[in-house]
Motif scaffolding. Structure first.
Motif, PDB file in Angstrom:
ATOM      1  N   ALA A   1       0.827  -1.206   0.000  1.00  0.00           N
ATOM      2  CA  ALA A   1       0.000   0.000   0.000  1.00  0.00           C
ATOM      3  C   ALA A   1       0.863   1.259   0.000  1.00  0.00           C
ATOM      4  O   ALA A   1       0.536   2.252  -0.664  1.00  0.00           O
ATOM      5  N   ARG A   2       1.987   1.212   0.709  1.00  0.00           N
ATOM      6  CA  ARG A   2       2.877   2.369   0.709  1.00  0.00           C
ATOM      7  C   ARG A   2       3.478   2.598  -0.674  1.00  0.00           C
ATOM      8  O   ARG A   2       3.600   3.744  -1.137  1.00  0.00           O
ATOM      9  N   GLN A   3       3.854   1.514  -1.346  1.00  0.00           N
ATOM     10  CA  GLN A   3       4.390   1.658  -2.696  1.00  0.00           C
ATOM     11  C   GLN A   3       3.321   2.178  -3.654  1.00  0.00           C
ATOM     12  O   GLN A   3       3.621   2.936  -4.578  1.00  0.00           O
ATOM     13  N   GLU A   4       2.059   1.794  -3.414  1.00  0.00           N
ATOM     14  CA  GLU A   4       0.967   2.298  -4.249  1.00  0.00           C
ATOM     15  C   GLU A   4       0.819   3.807  -4.091  1.00  0.00           C
ATOM     16  O   GLU A   4       0.560   4.521  -5.068  1.00  0.00           O
ATOM     17  N   VAL A   5       0.970   4.287  -2.864  1.00  0.00           N
ATOM     18  CA  VAL A   5       0.884   5.732  -2.626  1.00  0.00           C
ATOM     19  C   VAL A   5       1.988   6.458  -3.381  1.00  0.00           C
ATOM     20  O   VAL A   5       1.750   7.469  -4.067  1.00  0.00           O
ATOM     21  N   VAL A   6       3.213   5.956  -3.273  1.00  0.00           N
ATOM     22  CA  VAL A   6       4.345   6.587  -3.964  1.00  0.00           C
ATOM     23  C   VAL A   6       4.130   6.559  -5.472  1.00  0.00           C
ATOM     24  O   VAL A   6       4.341   7.573  -6.160  1.00  0.00           O
ATOM     25  N   ALA A   7       3.704   5.417  -6.004  1.00  0.00           N
ATOM     26  CA  ALA A   7       3.469   5.307  -7.444  1.00  0.00           C
ATOM     27  C   ALA A   7       2.358   6.239  -7.896  1.00  0.00           C
ATOM     28  O   ALA A   7       2.445   6.882  -8.956  1.00  0.00           O
ATOM     29  N   TYR A   8       1.307   6.329  -7.105  1.00  0.00           N
ATOM     30  CA  TYR A   8       0.171   7.201  -7.441  1.00  0.00           C
ATOM     31  C   TYR A   8       0.622   8.647  -7.574  1.00  0.00           C
ATOM     32  O   TYR A   8       0.227   9.364  -8.504  1.00  0.00           O
ATOM     33  N   LEU A   9       1.474   9.082  -6.652  1.00  0.00           N
ATOM     34  CA  LEU A   9       1.975  10.450  -6.703  1.00  0.00           C
ATOM     35  C   LEU A   9       2.954  10.642  -7.853  1.00  0.00           C
ATOM     36  O   LEU A   9       2.912  11.669  -8.554  1.00  0.00           O
ATOM     37  N   ARG A  10       3.833   9.677  -8.063  1.00  0.00           N
ATOM     38  CA  ARG A  10       4.796   9.784  -9.160  1.00  0.00           C
ATOM     39  C   ARG A  10       4.110   9.860 -10.526  1.00  0.00           C
ATOM     40  O   ARG A  10       4.574  10.553 -11.434  1.00  0.00           O
TER      41      ARG A  10
END
Length: 346
Positions: A122-131
């Protein structure tokens, strides 16, 4: 045949200005005379013009959306993640954060997207979503001192602002409260009431805010000749407040004053005291922390240390907006002062 949607040219003709001027007003460019801005906005209302958000995003490179992320440090199962979300929504603290964020964003036509980050995926999803441009930046409310998300966001160079000082130093802006001063205010009030056998129910002691509130409380009592303070650790919930108060009464039945590190635990403590035949505040004075909605619905109404959560959250959103726009390039911190609110419990 359906009527064609109004265009920038239609607004320009209605306002009697150029298309470029209308475009600057629509895109929030600041060097437009306020009178002209008002003229264009009234023309927009009359024509019913609605900006094409996709085209606007291409021009401004902004989505007008920010991620409001509630994050932790666990590796939770699906059921645990659902339970986590339920606890968040049940906590009046989070509702106040949302209210403060929305209060700042709405007049600026910005919108929050709620995200949970309780697992590494889920944390990686947040980073990817922002990127990928899903949102312009992140407002992060961490529930655990070892939360790795702030470091991930800082490492990726993404705009983000934190609610509360991070457990590990990272180059991100944050807002927080002077928690030690809050503990001091609670101790001083109980002493002024004449309490002499004072105990405290802390929040989780792995959390920096809990440690700071306890330190401020203990230090103030020590300065007034009270070297020992009975302590029971809670978990910021009503049930944990009940359990902690039950333990304190069993070990220290002569307790006449209690400071609890949030209002939910204070509510639990008041219930246990009532069940044990102790009157609040006549027999035992109780001071909470936060000044949440619980403080005024509890009976008796809670004396509490106010944390201006809505203002803190609005400032968090303001700082993020500044980082996104490039008006602020270095991280900063904003520390708010607590305030004692005296009601009926102490």
């Amino acid at each position: 045949m359906s009527r064609q949607a109004p265009t920038l040219e239609d607004v320009a003709r209605e306002a009697g200005v150029s298309r470029a001027t209308v475009s600057r007003v629509v895109n929030g460019v600041r060097n437009v005379d306020p009178a002209i801005q008002d003229l264009v906005r009234r023309a927009i209302e009359r024509t019913g013009y609605a900006p094409n958000q996709a085209a606007r995003q291409l021009v401004t490179r902004r989505t007008t959306t920010v991620a409001l992320v509630v994050s932790g440090a666990g590796d939770a199962s699906d059921s645990e993640q659902n339970a986590f979300a339920t606890r968040v929504f049940a906590d009046p603290f989070f509702g106040r954060v949302v209210g403060g964020v929305v209060g700042h964003l709405r007049p600026r036509r910005m919108h929050p997207v709620l995200m949970f980050a309780e697992t590494p995926e889920a944390r990686q999803e947040v980073v990817a979503y922002l990127r990928q441009g899903g949102a312009d930046g992140a407002l992060v409310v961490s529930t655990h001192p070892d939360d790795p998300l702030p470091a991930l966001l800082a490492g990726a160079g993404l705009p983000a602002v934190l609610f509360a000082r991070p457990g590990r130093p990272v180059p991100l802006s944050y807002v927080d409260l002077a928690h030690r001063d809050g503990g001091r205010l609670a101790a001083e009030h109980l002493l002024e009431r004449g309490c002499r056998r004072i105990a405290t129910v802390t929040g989780p002691l792995a959390v920096a805010a809990s440690q700071e509130r306890l330190a401020g409380f203990r230090d103030t009592l020590a300065r007034h000749g009270h070297p020992y303070v009975p302590v029971a650790e809670g978990g910021f919930t009503v049930d944990s407040g009940m359990a902690a108060m039950t333990s304190l009464l069993a070990e220290h039945p002569d307790t006449d004053g209690v400071f609890t590190a949030n209002d939910l635990m204070a509510q639990g403590a008041v219930q246990v005291l009532r069940d044990h035949g102790r009157r609040v505040p006549q027999d035992v004075a109780v001071v909470g922390f936060d000044d949440s909605s619980v403080a005024v619905t509890c009976r008796p109404r809670l004396t509490t240390v106010r944390q201006p959560v809505e203002e803190m959250a609005a400032t968090m959103a303001c700082l993020l907006d500044e980082h996104i726009k490039g008006a602020r390039t270095e991280p900063t911190s904003v520390i708010f002062d607590p305030e004692l609110v005296v009601r009926d419990s102490a």
